[in-house]
Enzyme design. Structure first.
Site, PDB file in Angstrom:
ATOM      1  N   ARG A  52       0.899  -1.055  -0.124  1.00 56.56           N
ATOM      2  CA  ARG A  52      -0.035   0.079  -0.044  1.00 56.56           C
ATOM      3  C   ARG A  52       0.826   1.285  -0.120  1.00 56.56           C
ATOM      4  O   ARG A  52       2.102   1.008   0.345  1.00 56.56           O
ATOM      5  CB  ARG A  52      -0.768   0.102   1.189  1.00 56.56           C
ATOM      6  CG  ARG A  52      -1.747  -1.019   1.321  1.00 56.56           C
ATOM      7  CD  ARG A  52      -2.600  -1.118   2.756  1.00 56.56           C
ATOM      8  NE  ARG A  52      -3.295   0.172   2.959  1.00 56.56           N
ATOM      9  CZ  ARG A  52      -2.949   1.024   3.792  1.00 56.56           C
ATOM     10  NH1 ARG A  52      -2.007   0.946   4.355  1.00 56.56           N
ATOM     11  NH2 ARG A  52      -3.697   2.158   3.919  1.00 56.56           N
ATOM     12  N   LEU A  53       0.428   2.313  -0.316  1.00 58.58           N
ATOM     13  CA  LEU A  53       0.834   3.560  -0.187  1.00 58.58           C
ATOM     14  C   LEU A  53      -0.424   4.603  -0.025  1.00 58.58           C
ATOM     15  O   LEU A  53      -1.266   4.594  -1.032  1.00 58.58           O
ATOM     16  CB  LEU A  53       1.544   4.052  -1.607  1.00 58.58           C
ATOM     17  CG  LEU A  53       2.495   5.524  -1.243  1.00 58.58           C
ATOM     18  CD1 LEU A  53       3.429   5.424  -0.152  1.00 58.58           C
ATOM     19  CD2 LEU A  53       3.145   5.788  -2.702  1.00 58.58           C
ATOM     20  N   ASP A  54      -0.426   4.794   1.093  1.00 57.51           N
ATOM     21  CA  ASP A  54      -1.454   5.892   1.585  1.00 57.51           C
ATOM     22  C   ASP A  54      -1.936   6.764   0.552  1.00 57.51           C
ATOM     23  O   ASP A  54      -1.113   7.478  -0.211  1.00 57.51           O
ATOM     24  CB  ASP A  54      -1.258   6.534   2.893  1.00 57.51           C
ATOM     25  CG  ASP A  54      -1.256   5.598   4.031  1.00 57.51           C
ATOM     26  OD1 ASP A  54      -1.907   4.605   4.006  1.00 57.51           O
ATOM     27  OD2 ASP A  54      -0.547   5.575   4.813  1.00 57.51           O
ATOM     28  N   ARG A  55      -3.215   7.300   0.766  1.00 59.34           N
ATOM     29  CA  ARG A  55      -3.888   8.270  -0.292  1.00 59.34           C
ATOM     30  C   ARG A  55      -3.019   9.654  -0.259  1.00 59.34           C
ATOM     31  O   ARG A  55      -2.752  10.254  -1.209  1.00 59.34           O
ATOM     32  CB  ARG A  55      -5.267   8.603  -0.114  1.00 59.34           C
ATOM     33  CG  ARG A  55      -5.942   9.266  -0.898  1.00 59.34           C
ATOM     34  CD  ARG A  55      -7.415   9.405  -0.558  1.00 59.34           C
ATOM     35  NE  ARG A  55      -8.280  10.541  -1.313  1.00 59.34           N
ATOM     36  CZ  ARG A  55      -9.350  11.112  -0.799  1.00 59.34           C
ATOM     37  NH1 ARG A  55      -9.933  10.363   0.294  1.00 59.34           N
ATOM     38  NH2 ARG A  55     -10.018  11.986  -1.574  1.00 59.34           N
ATOM     39  N   SER A  57      -0.031  10.022   0.498  1.00 61.00           N
ATOM     40  CA  SER A  57       1.444   9.930   0.498  1.00 61.00           C
ATOM     41  C   SER A  57       1.548   9.662  -1.107  1.00 61.00           C
ATOM     42  O   SER A  57       0.796   9.700  -1.948  1.00 61.00           O
ATOM     43  CB  SER A  57       2.022   8.543   1.223  1.00 61.00           C
ATOM     44  OG  SER A  57       1.776   8.669   2.551  1.00 61.00           O
TER      45      SER A  57
END
Length: 196
Positions: A52-55, A57
């Site tokens: 994942r890569l946060d929204r 980030s």
């Protein structure tokens, strides 16, 4: 439509795509709420984000059709190292950096030690919308390398030592980096002879 994972057929070659994710983009191809997704940027079918890569980030996202590779990159047990460029509020102290290097106690337990260095502000694309700065409060940039994948870990770590994260850019996953990939663009690094 769901974005459920499909298994790669045994004769389909491995596809690996490196994407420099913009701020405010979800790391999935569909969203019931109409938010911006990977579909706006990557017209390749049957690949999925490895981790994942946060929204909120930015930076490197690896996408693949290879379930084993996806698992290897995403599973914390494999300790794939990831480097982040982190802008924090305040002139970060040596004590805070030492604490981050040693690991800090979060609600879900002690973090593993991190590699943390002060860096000069990296040459980055403008963020849209821009980071909101507070007048008369300086900011610092760090390079942080971690091997865990806890939810919002870097942000929680810097907040824990008193320096909230303002901007978070993932620079590296394993041996892959965002070097040469403009924000919002992707590079297909699959072997050119292997077409699906």
């Amino acid at each position: 439509m769901s974005s459920r994972h499909t298994k790669r057929s045994t004769n389909a070659p491995t596809r690996i795509v490196l994407f420099n994710k913009p701020y405010d983009v979800l790391t999935q191809f569909t969203d019931q709420e109409g938010r911006e997704t990977l579909k706006s940027y990557i017209p390749i079918k049957d690949i999925y984000a490895a981790g994942r890569l946060d929204r909120d980030s930015e930076g490197l996202l690896v996408l693949t059709n290879d379930g084993k590779l996806q698992h290897r990159l995403a599973d914390p047990k494999n300790k794939t190292s990831k480097t982040y460029w982190v802008q924090v509020e305040g002139d970060i102290s040596d004590e805070a950096i030492i604490a981050l290097r040693n690991g800090v106690e979060l609600k879900d337990g002690m973090t593993a030690p991190a590699q943390v260095e002060r860096i000069n502000e990296p040459s980055l694309w403008p963020r849209n919308p821009p980071v909101r700065f507070r007048k008369n409060i300086p900011t610092s940039w760090l390079s942080m390398t971690i091997t865990e994948g806890r939810n919002r870990q870097v942000r929680r770590m810097t907040a824990h030592v008193g320096f909230p994260t303002l901007r978070l850019v993932r620079y590296r996953i394993g041996n892959w980096t965002i070097d040469g990939i403009p924000n919002g663009q992707y590079v297909d690094i699959s072997a050119p002879s292997k077409k699906i």
